[in-house]
Design an enzyme around this catalytic site. Structure first.
Site, PDB file in Angstrom:
ATOM      1  CB  CYS A  35      -0.948   0.012   1.198  1.00 12.18           C
ATOM      2  SG  CYS A  35      -0.089   0.110   2.770  1.00 12.18           S
ATOM      3  CG  ASP A  37      -0.307   3.481   3.930  1.00  9.30           C
ATOM      4  OD1 ASP A  37      -0.228   4.174   2.905  1.00  9.30           O
ATOM      5  OD2 ASP A  37      -1.376   3.117   4.422  1.00  9.30           O
ATOM      6  CB  CYS A  61      -4.981   4.097   5.236  1.00  8.73           C
ATOM      7  SG  CYS A  61      -4.645   2.804   6.434  1.00  8.73           S
ATOM      8  CB  CYS A 105      -3.483  -0.510   8.924  1.00  6.83           C
ATOM      9  SG  CYS A 105      -4.332  -0.665   7.336  1.00  6.83           S
TER      10      CYS A 105
END
Ligand code: FES
Length: 139
Positions: A35, A37, A61, A105
């Site tokens: 992603c 991140d 995110c 995450c």
């Protein structure tokens, strides 16, 4: 049911412990290649190995920001030995859940804390079991 719990929304819109510690005793930076991140954690540790301060910077995110915020709350004031035991599962539970596609995450938060602790150990010549810092594989 709403996609995100009230706690996730709270920690996303009002994140705790955001920022940087210039004279940190340990810094950990991790990223997720899928992603893109990135999460960075800064630790201040006293002579009794208690985490007296912790800050984070997350370029990611909503779930990554909420996970970082919650994770820093969970380890602040705690001994280093407890911080390395903090699992992404505990972060998810403290947030009252994350959608399945957002579990990675929370893993980022666990890994960023571990990376910061490892940095602290390395800087201070403290021995550790390398198994403790093995990467988790989560989709
Ligand atoms: Fe990758 Fe949230 S989508 S950390």
């Amino acid at each position: 049911m709403a996609l995100y719990s009230e706690k996730v929304m709270d920690h996303f819109t009002n994140p705790r412990n955001v920022g940087k510690i210039d004279d940190a005793d340990g810094v950990g930076e991790v990223g997720n290649a899928k992603c893109g991140d990135i999460m960075k954690i800064y630790l201040k540790v006293d002579e009794n190995q208690i985490i007296t301060d912790v800050k984070f910077n997350t370029f990611g995110c909503a779930s990554a920001i909420a996970s970082s915020s919650m994770a820093t709350c969970l380890i602040k004031g705690k001994p280093i030995s407890e911080a390395i035991e903090l699992s992404n599962k505990a972060v998810v539970e403290a947030l009252d859940g994350l959608p399945p596609v957002k579990i990675h995450c929370s893993v980022l938060a666990e890994e960023a804390i571990k990376a910061a602790v490892k940095d602290y150990y390395d800087r201070n010549g403290i021995d550790y079991d390398p198994e403790t810092f093995k990467e988790k594989v989560v989709d």
